[in-house]
Design a protein around this motif. Structure first.
Motif, PDB file in Angstrom:
ATOM      1  N   GLY A  29       0.929  -1.277   0.083  1.00 34.88           N
ATOM      2  CA  GLY A  29       0.094   0.022   0.234  1.00 34.88           C
ATOM      3  C   GLY A  29       0.747   1.296  -0.111  1.00 34.88           C
ATOM      4  O   GLY A  29       0.746   2.225  -0.792  1.00 34.88           O
ATOM      5  N   ILE A  30       1.765   1.210   0.856  1.00 40.05           N
ATOM      6  CA  ILE A  30       2.627   2.349   0.820  1.00 40.05           C
ATOM      7  C   ILE A  30       3.379   2.573  -0.625  1.00 40.05           C
ATOM      8  O   ILE A  30       3.697   3.751  -1.007  1.00 40.05           O
ATOM      9  CB  ILE A  30       3.970   2.210   2.093  1.00 40.05           C
ATOM     10  N   ALA A  32       2.438   1.528  -3.625  1.00 41.26           N
ATOM     11  CA  ALA A  32       1.673   2.261  -4.404  1.00 41.26           C
ATOM     12  C   ALA A  32       1.386   3.430  -4.281  1.00 41.26           C
ATOM     13  O   ALA A  32       1.422   4.220  -5.467  1.00 41.26           O
ATOM     14  CB  ALA A  32       0.298   1.464  -4.255  1.00 41.26           C
ATOM     15  N   VAL A  33       1.045   3.900  -2.979  1.00 40.61           N
ATOM     16  CA  VAL A  33       0.685   5.354  -2.850  1.00 40.61           C
ATOM     17  C   VAL A  33       2.166   6.290  -3.228  1.00 40.61           C
ATOM     18  O   VAL A  33       2.218   7.251  -4.109  1.00 40.61           O
ATOM     19  CB  VAL A  33       0.580   5.800  -1.374  1.00 40.61           C
ATOM     20  N   MET A  34       3.310   5.820  -2.838  1.00 38.71           N
ATOM     21  CA  MET A  34       4.489   6.342  -3.392  1.00 38.71           C
ATOM     22  C   MET A  34       4.929   6.625  -5.017  1.00 38.71           C
ATOM     23  O   MET A  34       5.114   7.296  -5.418  1.00 38.71           O
ATOM     24  CB  MET A  34       5.674   5.797  -2.853  1.00 38.71           C
ATOM     25  N   MET A  36       2.133   6.223  -7.039  1.00 32.83           N
ATOM     26  CA  MET A  36       1.215   7.373  -7.799  1.00 32.83           C
ATOM     27  C   MET A  36       1.698   8.678  -7.668  1.00 32.83           C
ATOM     28  O   MET A  36       1.753   9.284  -8.669  1.00 32.83           O
ATOM     29  CB  MET A  36      -0.137   6.923  -7.065  1.00 32.83           C
ATOM     30  N   GLY A  37       2.411   8.803  -6.499  1.00 29.14           N
ATOM     31  CA  GLY A  37       2.808  10.183  -6.198  1.00 29.14           C
ATOM     32  C   GLY A  37       3.877  10.532  -7.083  1.00 29.14           C
ATOM     33  O   GLY A  37       3.845  11.766  -7.679  1.00 29.14           O
TER      34      GLY A  37
END
Length: 49
Positions: A29-30, A32-34, A36-37
């Motif tokens: 999850g972390i 994926a967020v990174m 996408m950012g």
């Protein structure tokens, strides 16, 4: 000292499967967020697209 090291290793190896899966999902999850950012930043800065 050696016995402590072995017991710690035992705890790591024999960790409950659910804890490992939960940790994996949190890490993904972390990531994926990174990801996408970083992707949004590259698109916004005009490097991609």
């Amino acid at each position: 000292m050696k016995t402590q090291q072995i017991s710690n290793w035992d705890k790591m190896v024999h960790a409950p499967f659910r804890k490992i899966v939960k940790f994996d999902l949190i890490c993904m999850g972390i990531g994926a967020v990174m990801g996408m950012g970083a992707g949004a930043y590259l698109v916004a800065s005009g490097i991609l697209g």
